[in-house]
Design a protein around this motif. Structure first.
Motif, PDB file in Angstrom:
ATOM      1  N   GLU A 171     -31.991  14.534  11.923  1.00  0.00           N
ATOM      2  CA  GLU A 171     -30.767  13.723  11.853  1.00  0.00           C
ATOM      3  C   GLU A 171     -30.712  12.980  10.517  1.00  0.00           C
ATOM      4  O   GLU A 171     -31.712  12.447  10.028  1.00  0.00           O
ATOM      5  CB  GLU A 171     -30.757  12.713  13.004  1.00  0.00           C
ATOM      6  CG  GLU A 171     -29.476  11.912  13.138  1.00  0.00           C
ATOM      7  CD  GLU A 171     -28.324  12.751  13.680  1.00  0.00           C
ATOM      8  OE1 GLU A 171     -27.164  12.390  13.418  1.00  0.00           O
ATOM      9  OE2 GLU A 171     -28.593  13.760  14.361  1.00  0.00           O
ATOM     10  N   GLY A 172     -29.519  12.947   9.918  1.00  0.00           N
ATOM     11  CA  GLY A 172     -29.332  12.226   8.671  1.00  0.00           C
ATOM     12  C   GLY A 172     -29.802  12.968   7.440  1.00  0.00           C
ATOM     13  O   GLY A 172     -29.787  12.417   6.332  1.00  0.00           O
ATOM     14  N   ARG A 173     -30.226  14.222   7.629  1.00  0.00           N
ATOM     15  CA  ARG A 173     -30.675  15.044   6.499  1.00  0.00           C
ATOM     16  C   ARG A 173     -29.725  16.228   6.343  1.00  0.00           C
ATOM     17  O   ARG A 173     -28.986  16.588   7.248  1.00  0.00           O
ATOM     18  CB  ARG A 173     -32.100  15.553   6.710  1.00  0.00           C
ATOM     19  CG  ARG A 173     -33.146  14.493   7.031  1.00  0.00           C
ATOM     20  CD  ARG A 173     -33.211  13.412   5.968  1.00  0.00           C
ATOM     21  NE  ARG A 173     -34.370  12.539   6.138  1.00  0.00           N
ATOM     22  CZ  ARG A 173     -34.333  11.341   6.687  1.00  0.00           C
ATOM     23  NH1 ARG A 173     -33.176  10.861   7.166  1.00  0.00           N
ATOM     24  NH2 ARG A 173     -35.421  10.592   6.774  1.00  0.00           N
ATOM     25  N   ASP A 213     -19.789  15.664   6.385  1.00  0.00           N
ATOM     26  CA  ASP A 213     -21.190  15.254   6.232  1.00  0.00           C
ATOM     27  C   ASP A 213     -21.302  14.071   5.277  1.00  0.00           C
ATOM     28  O   ASP A 213     -22.071  13.125   5.522  1.00  0.00           O
ATOM     29  CB  ASP A 213     -22.030  16.417   5.706  1.00  0.00           C
ATOM     30  CG  ASP A 213     -22.205  17.523   6.727  1.00  0.00           C
ATOM     31  OD1 ASP A 213     -22.309  17.213   7.925  1.00  0.00           O
ATOM     32  OD2 ASP A 213     -22.238  18.704   6.330  1.00  0.00           O
ATOM     33  N   ALA A 214     -20.537  14.117   4.198  1.00  0.00           N
ATOM     34  CA  ALA A 214     -20.566  13.014   3.233  1.00  0.00           C
ATOM     35  C   ALA A 214     -20.080  11.725   3.872  1.00  0.00           C
ATOM     36  O   ALA A 214     -20.662  10.643   3.651  1.00  0.00           O
ATOM     37  CB  ALA A 214     -19.714  13.370   2.018  1.00  0.00           C
ATOM     38  N   ALA A 215     -19.028  11.832   4.685  1.00  0.00           N
ATOM     39  CA  ALA A 215     -18.515  10.637   5.356  1.00  0.00           C
ATOM     40  C   ALA A 215     -19.558  10.055   6.292  1.00  0.00           C
ATOM     41  O   ALA A 215     -19.742   8.825   6.360  1.00  0.00           O
ATOM     42  CB  ALA A 215     -17.231  10.985   6.115  1.00  0.00           C
ATOM     43  N   GLY A 235     -23.607  20.530   7.560  1.00  0.00           N
ATOM     44  CA  GLY A 235     -25.050  20.315   7.559  1.00  0.00           C
ATOM     45  C   GLY A 235     -25.759  20.895   6.350  1.00  0.00           C
ATOM     46  O   GLY A 235     -26.982  20.792   6.242  1.00  0.00           O
ATOM     47  N   CYS A 236     -24.992  21.500   5.453  1.00  0.00           N
ATOM     48  CA  CYS A 236     -25.577  22.183   4.297  1.00  0.00           C
ATOM     49  C   CYS A 236     -25.086  21.555   2.993  1.00  0.00           C
ATOM     50  O   CYS A 236     -24.017  20.955   2.941  1.00  0.00           O
ATOM     51  CB  CYS A 236     -25.216  23.669   4.314  1.00  0.00           C
ATOM     52  SG  CYS A 236     -25.733  24.535   5.814  1.00  0.00           S
ATOM     53  N   ALA A 237     -25.871  21.720   1.969  1.00  0.00           N
ATOM     54  CA  ALA A 237     -25.502  21.229   0.634  1.00  0.00           C
ATOM     55  C   ALA A 237     -25.954  22.254  -0.387  1.00  0.00           C
ATOM     56  O   ALA A 237     -26.753  23.153  -0.087  1.00  0.00           O
ATOM     57  CB  ALA A 237     -26.143  19.871   0.362  1.00  0.00           C
ATOM     58  N   ALA A 238     -25.463  22.112  -1.612  1.00  0.00           N
ATOM     59  CA  ALA A 238     -25.826  23.050  -2.674  1.00  0.00           C
ATOM     60  C   ALA A 238     -25.865  22.324  -4.004  1.00  0.00           C
ATOM     61  O   ALA A 238     -25.075  21.407  -4.250  1.00  0.00           O
ATOM     62  CB  ALA A 238     -24.825  24.204  -2.734  1.00  0.00           C
ATOM     63  N   ILE A 243     -35.027  20.796   2.924  1.00  0.00           N
ATOM     64  CA  ILE A 243     -34.545  19.625   3.667  1.00  0.00           C
ATOM     65  C   ILE A 243     -34.518  18.418   2.729  1.00  0.00           C
ATOM     66  O   ILE A 243     -35.527  18.079   2.099  1.00  0.00           O
ATOM     67  CB  ILE A 243     -35.441  19.337   4.885  1.00  0.00           C
ATOM     68  CG1 ILE A 243     -35.333  20.494   5.884  1.00  0.00           C
ATOM     69  CG2 ILE A 243     -35.065  18.016   5.542  1.00  0.00           C
ATOM     70  CD1 ILE A 243     -36.287  20.382   7.053  1.00  0.00           C
ATOM     71  N   VAL A 244     -33.340  17.785   2.628  1.00  0.00           N
ATOM     72  CA  VAL A 244     -33.194  16.652   1.719  1.00  0.00           C
ATOM     73  C   VAL A 244     -32.487  15.495   2.419  1.00  0.00           C
ATOM     74  O   VAL A 244     -31.714  15.685   3.362  1.00  0.00           O
ATOM     75  CB  VAL A 244     -32.386  17.029   0.452  1.00  0.00           C
ATOM     76  CG1 VAL A 244     -33.110  18.076  -0.367  1.00  0.00           C
ATOM     77  CG2 VAL A 244     -30.982  17.485   0.805  1.00  0.00           C
ATOM     78  N   ARG A 245     -32.780  14.317   1.920  1.00  0.00           N
ATOM     79  CA  ARG A 245     -31.943  13.161   2.248  1.00  0.00           C
ATOM     80  C   ARG A 245     -31.305  12.688   0.955  1.00  0.00           C
ATOM     81  O   ARG A 245     -31.845  12.901  -0.137  1.00  0.00           O
ATOM     82  CB  ARG A 245     -32.751  12.057   2.918  1.00  0.00           C
ATOM     83  CG  ARG A 245     -33.727  11.329   2.029  1.00  0.00           C
ATOM     84  CD  ARG A 245     -34.402  10.164   2.783  1.00  0.00           C
ATOM     85  NE  ARG A 245     -35.210   9.370   1.899  1.00  0.00           N
ATOM     86  CZ  ARG A 245     -36.500   9.603   1.644  1.00  0.00           C
ATOM     87  NH1 ARG A 245     -37.119  10.619   2.232  1.00  0.00           N
ATOM     88  NH2 ARG A 245     -37.166   8.816   0.815  1.00  0.00           N
TER      89      ARG A 245
END
Length: 760
Positions: free
Chosen positions: A640-642, A681-683, A720-723, A751-753
């Motif tokens: 959660e939160g990642r 996700d950003a929000a 849930g994904c980022a790039a 996995i990142v925060r």
């Protein structure tokens, strides 16, 4: 008009962001190509050079490994291929005076973009122990330094010989021959970081670690699935093949966490209709969560099994092994788990199934989006299961299509650049040259870094590439390289690896693909193997950037003689004098290269290497058949939160070479430190578009790695994904985070925060 290189690094603090585009190529690509080419080469040189790219009497593009049809266009190149050619054929020069002006500390503080823009290196350069600057050195002294360090090792296994995918077949064959005559199988290569997972899975399942399709197969396919790949940026000429397939009636499913312009619409600059209207490519876009591909293909396999008459029972019976175990695993696939793993809807998967069942000829293409995860090898095995079920290997218009990135990465492996060579290859090599090759396995890329870190390796030699920029865990890798006694880089241009050195360092400048190569016996050519197993010649046509350059085969041959001395019976001098003599030896060692020189002379466009599954429906595996497999389904679980981060390229980039600071198709301009995050996700994380954040990766041992100062871009990626772009984010990938079996860095599932940044 040729422009000067940038004097200082451009400021990237405030990249501009616009909405992503929905079509690739067209007039903007033509304009951008000409602008960059003329800035590096000037008008006349641009025309003289680009019209020889990928032509039968010209040179192979130093960019991607996509093949050419027998009938070539006049302009047989793409935008990014033209950028690669322009940077190599540039009129800018890096002379000894440059190094006198820029000490090592200055080079280490520069961006990869700035380093690459300076131009071609003109002379061998040497960094003595304790020195602050590289200084010019003769070739004789350079080879003597290498010989001195290699001969001083306690074991040949303390040396590492890395190969980049742009190395020719001839140079690669010589390098592996030298390494094995010296006494080591430490031959890491860039394939260890990209398609090693493909080779591992395909060797086990179909008996050969290469794709099974040709360009003609793509044109004949009913269904093409493009998974984990962005051809619009990474393999733009592939779009022409997809366009032709669509015109013949094929349908295309794209499986990717991000929508990519090149798979939405292709505006072919070769035709008026293409320039004006373009061709829509994707019929179904499955916006999958990062790492969910194995679960998707497993469920599709279950649904095929449940459909009466869908399985090619004759093919399965005659040509496969392990079917019962596979079917038991596939029938256990769970809808709820699959939807959670993929982020897809039931309706999307059912629509994909309809398209699969309607196809008699299916091809699956993939790239790094499938190969750089912990579970990449079982994922690709599941793709093979999917194709085997309906007999889609070994017939026209069907098969596996791993799309290789660098122009001869597949050829280098064919030539023996591999830390785990087959005994039959070593037997043939030893018989031909009267040597005794080591039989124990060597180090791949990750193990090489660990060996340097732990003091097990002391000399690092790189044939091309940007090892430091391409590898994971940047701080660990750079510290490891600095522990070496000697680092040597055979290069055309500067990159980050030249600024991160061992106690001593050498830069050996070499001819590029565009350069004319004349040796004692006359003008030479080299050969390469493309992504579909076609071997052809490459002939440069430009005067070399400096009279002090040596070709890659010449560098290896002279190094080998300096190190091995007169005791070596290998005719290194003959190999340097006439590359045809190298090809004669290749023909006697490497299967499929019989009458190598004669076949090249008879076939100006090249020839296809044998491929038993494609050519004969024969599978040279341990069982003698194509193997179904039944691995447990895996996918990343994110706390959660990642977010789950994938590293990727911008459109102004090829591998670690940065051509510019824009990513036109994704709407990014003037900066590379951006992170693409879904607005919802950003929000949830309280991150406005335009906010600055630090990316902090979390590894299972509790360690953390930080990449500071990234601008948040609200972007339609999977939830849930980022790039974010590499090599800037390589620092986040733990060295120990690798794919099972292949040991490829898991750069597509980190996995990142996201923490508020104080460095913007």
């Amino acid at each position: 008009m040729v422009s000067k290189p940038p004097a200082g690094d451009p400021v990237q603090d405030a990249p501009q962001v616009a909405p992503p585009q929905h079509a690739a190529a067209g007039l903007p690509a033509v304009g951008h190509t000409l602008k960059i080419a003329q800035a590096q080469m000037g008008v006349r040189r641009t025309a003289r050079t680009l019209l020889k790219v990928n032509q039968k009497d010209g040179f192979d593009c130093p960019g991607c490994a996509w093949p050419e049809a027998d009938k070539r266009h006049v302009a047989e190149f793409c935008e990014n291929g033209a950028k690669a050619v322009a940077e190599e054929a540039t009129l800018r020069r890096v002379t000894p005076d440059f190094f006198a002006t820029h000490p090592l500390s200055d080079l280490a503080g520069r961006s990869g973009y700035w380093l690459g823009q300076q131009g071609r290196i003109t002379q061998p350069m040497y960094l003595p122990e304790g020195a602050e600057r590289y200084e010019a050195v003769t070739w004789e002294r350079a080879f003597a330094i290498i010989a001195e360090e290699l001969r001083a090792l306690s074991s040949p296994d303390e040396a590492l010989f890395y190969t980049s995918g742009r190395t020719s077949n001839e140079a690669a064959f010589l390098l592996q021959l030298f390494a094995r005559e010296f006494g080591t199988n430490n031959l890491p290569d860039c394939s260890n970081m990209c398609h090693e997972s493909s080779g591992s899975a395909l060797n086990e399942t179909i008996g050969i670690g290469k794709g099974s399709v040709s360009l003609e197969d793509l044109h004949q396919a009913d269904l093409i699935i493009v998974a984990g790949q962005n051809p619009g940026t990474n393999h733009p000429r592939m779009l022409s093949a997809l366009e032709k397939a669509k015109a013949a009636g094929a349908r295309i499913i794209s499986v990717n966490p991000l929508p990519e312009a090149g798979l939405e619409k292709f505006k072919n600059p070769q035709t008026p209709h293409g320039m004006l209207k373009g061709a829509s490519l994707t019929d179904l876009f499955l916006q999958i969560r990062i790492g969910g591909d194995q679960a998707l293909f497993r469920l599709l396999n279950k649904l095929v099994l449940e459909t009466e008459g869908a399985v090619d029972e004759e093919f399965v019976r005659e040509h496969t092994h392990g079917y019962e175990e596979f079917t038991a695993a596939a029938r256990a696939a769970d809808w709820d788990e699959t939807l959670a793993a993929t982020g897809l809807t039931r309706a999307e998967i059912e629509r994909a199934l309809e398209m699969v069942l309607a196809s008699q000829r299916t091809i699956v293409c993939w790239a790094m989006g499938l190969t750089q995860h912990k579970h990449s090898v079982p994922t690709i095995r599941e793709v093979v299961n999917f194709l085997l079920l309906r007999g889609n290997i070994g017939r026209p218009g069907a098969g596996v299509c791993p799309v290789r990135g660098h122009s001869n990465v597949q050829g280098d492996r064919t030539m023996g650049i591999f830390e785990r060579p087959a005994p039959a290859f070593l037997d043939a090599l030893d018989k031909e040259f009267g040597i005794v090759s080591p039989r124990h396995h060597g180090f791949d890329v990750v193990r090489s870094i660990q060996a340097l870190r732990d003091g097990e390796a002391k000399v690092f030699f790189a044939m091309g590439g940007n090892f430091v920029g391409a590898t994971p865990d940047t701080e660990v890798t750079e510290a490891a390289m600095r522990r070496a006694r000697l680092t040597v880089h055979v290069s055309t241009k500067l990159n980050r690896s030249h600024a991160v050195t061992g106690t001593r360092a050498l830069i050996l400048p070499t001819l590029g693909r565009t350069d004319k190569d004349v040796q004692a016996s006359g003008k030479q050519f080299v050969t390469v193997e493309d992504s579909m197993g076609l071997v052809h010649a490459s002939r440069g046509n430009l005067p070399p950037a400096s009279p002090h350059l040596l070709s890659e085969p010449a560098i290896v041959a002279r190094m080998a003689r300096a190190v091995l001395g007169p005791e070596s019976a290998t005719p290194w001098e003959e190999f340097e004098k006439d590359y045809a003599t190298i090809r004669d030896r290749i023909a006697r060692v490497v299967p499929g290269f019989d009458d190598f020189n004669a076949r090249l002379a008879a076939n100006p466009g090249g020839f296809a290497l044998p491929h038993a599954p494609r050519d004969e429906r024969r599978f040279p595996t341990a069982t003698g058949k194509a193997n179904f497999t039944a691995a447990p389904v895996e996918y990343p679980r994110v706390p959660e939160g990642r977010l789950l981060l994938q590293t990727l390229r911008s459109h102004d980039q090829y591998n670690t070479t940065i051509y510019g600071l824009d990513d036109r198709y994704r709407g990014i301009k003037g900066g590379r430190r951006v992170v693409l995050v879904h607005p919802e996700d950003a929000a949830a994380l309280g991150l406005a578009d335009g906010a600055y954040t630090d990316l902090v990766s979390e590894w299972k041992d509790g360690s953390e790695r930080r990449a500071p100062g990234f601008r948040v871009v609200h972007y339609p990626t999977a939830r849930g994904c980022a790039a974010a772009y590499y090599p800037e984010t390589n620092v986040l990938v733990p060295l120990e985070s690798t794919a099972d079996v292949s040991n490829t860095p898991a750069s597509k599932s980190v996995i990142v925060r996201l923490e508020q940044s104080h460095s913007a």
